[in-house]
Scaffold this motif. Structure first.
Motif, PDB file in Angstrom:
ATOM      1  N   ASP A 135      27.006  15.348  32.917  1.00 33.59           N
ATOM      2  CA  ASP A 135      26.851  15.325  34.377  1.00 33.59           C
ATOM      3  C   ASP A 135      25.733  14.342  34.752  1.00 33.59           C
ATOM      4  O   ASP A 135      25.097  13.747  33.896  1.00 33.59           O
ATOM      5  CB  ASP A 135      26.492  16.726  34.891  1.00 33.59           C
ATOM      6  N   SER A 159      26.358   5.403  38.584  1.00 34.66           N
ATOM      7  CA  SER A 159      27.595   4.647  38.764  1.00 34.66           C
ATOM      8  C   SER A 159      27.559   3.355  37.957  1.00 34.66           C
ATOM      9  O   SER A 159      26.476   2.833  37.636  1.00 34.66           O
ATOM     10  CB  SER A 159      27.807   4.308  40.241  1.00 34.66           C
ATOM     11  N   LYS A 204      25.702  11.397  36.055  1.00 33.53           N
ATOM     12  CA  LYS A 204      25.871  10.015  35.622  1.00 33.53           C
ATOM     13  C   LYS A 204      25.493   9.056  36.742  1.00 33.53           C
ATOM     14  O   LYS A 204      25.655   9.371  37.920  1.00 33.53           O
ATOM     15  CB  LYS A 204      27.331   9.765  35.229  1.00 33.53           C
ATOM     16  N   ASP A 227      28.976   6.488  34.635  1.00 33.20           N
ATOM     17  CA  ASP A 227      30.322   6.936  34.990  1.00 33.20           C
ATOM     18  C   ASP A 227      31.323   5.813  34.744  1.00 33.20           C
ATOM     19  O   ASP A 227      31.528   4.952  35.595  1.00 33.20           O
ATOM     20  CB  ASP A 227      30.347   7.361  36.462  1.00 33.20           C
ATOM     21  N   GLN A 256      34.442   9.682  30.582  1.00 33.25           N
ATOM     22  CA  GLN A 256      35.178  10.693  31.339  1.00 33.25           C
ATOM     23  C   GLN A 256      35.136  12.042  30.623  1.00 33.25           C
ATOM     24  O   GLN A 256      35.417  12.128  29.430  1.00 33.25           O
ATOM     25  CB  GLN A 256      36.627  10.257  31.544  1.00 33.25           C
TER      26      GLN A 256
END
Length: 244
Positions: A195, A199, A197, A186, A191
């Motif tokens: 899905d 951190s 992801k 992420d 961006q």
């Protein structure tokens, strides 16, 4: 590798994974950050006293030599070089919004800059008192491609073989060449893409664990599964990643 009192150079250290690495290492080390965004570099410099900032656009090969000379003039010894900066453009070659100029920019940031900085900073890495490291941040897309971002996939595949070959060249020196293969993280670059992801903080922690252990090939998160899958059933791995 004990990451204390080291001189560490990192590209792309103002956001995403790079920024998290800076946050986790700055207290006990001297961190040299190379990035393009001057405003973010200024904010980083104000926040951390042990962070030295160099503004450079790594998509421009003309900057590599003067940048490296500036760094070596101030820091003749470097312990770790982390090649982290990367860009990924999603449009297909067949899309009307594909920008031809982005091909060279993407290759330069993702691959040419890594080769160039690794070579140009070699004397400073050789000057380290102990073991020094070149750590290249890579992706699962280096060995299983997806439909979009074909230049990114190719540049990461090139980075994979470059890292392996360079490690052979340097095996009788004090310099280790390592790679960290990261899953979808992420960050600003991802961006709106995918899905589940992990951190940037988690990715950075895992990368640094591998650096401390000096893992030549550090697979993080789902990359472990992807590599096994690609070895056992490469056709399935390709189908899964194709539309990722």
């Amino acid at each position: 590798m004990n990451l204390v009192n080291k001189v560490i150079v990192i590209t792309g250290g103002t956001s995403g994974i790079g920024r998290q690495i800076v946050d986790q290492l700055h207290a006990q080390n001297t961190i040299i950050v190379i990035a393009r965004n001057s405003k973010r570099l200024e904010q980083l410099k104000k926040r951390y006293k042990n962070v030295i900032c160099f503004s450079a656009d790594l998509s421009d090969p003309e900057c590599y030599k003067p940048l490296s000379e500036q760094i070596k003039a101030q820091y003749p010894r470097i312990d770790v070089l982390i090649n982290n900066a990367a860009v990924q453009n999603e449009p297909l070659f067949t899309d009307p919004n594909f920008e031809y100029e982005q091909i060279a920019r993407e290759i330069n940031v993702n691959f040419t800059a890594v080769c160039s900085l690794s070579f140009l900073l070699l004397p400073a890495l050789n000057a380290s008192d102990s073991q020094s490291v070149i750590l290249n941040i890579n992706s699962g897309l280096s060995f299983v491609a997806k439909k979009s971002a074909c230049v990114y996939c190719a540049s990461k595949a090139a980075l994979n073989l470059f890292s392996q070959s360079l490690s052979y060249q340097l095996e009788h020196t004090n310099i280790k060449v390592l790679q960290a293969f990261i899953p979808l993280v992420d960050t600003p670059m991802t961006q709106g893409r995918g899905d589940n992801k992990i951190s940037a903080e988690c990715a950075a922690k895992s990368i640094l664990k591998g650096l401390k252990r000096q893992d030549p090939q550090h697979d993080i998160g789902k990359i472990k599964i992807l590599r096994i899958l690609n070895a056992l059933t490469p056709s399935l791995a390709k189908r899964i990643l194709k539309g990722a």
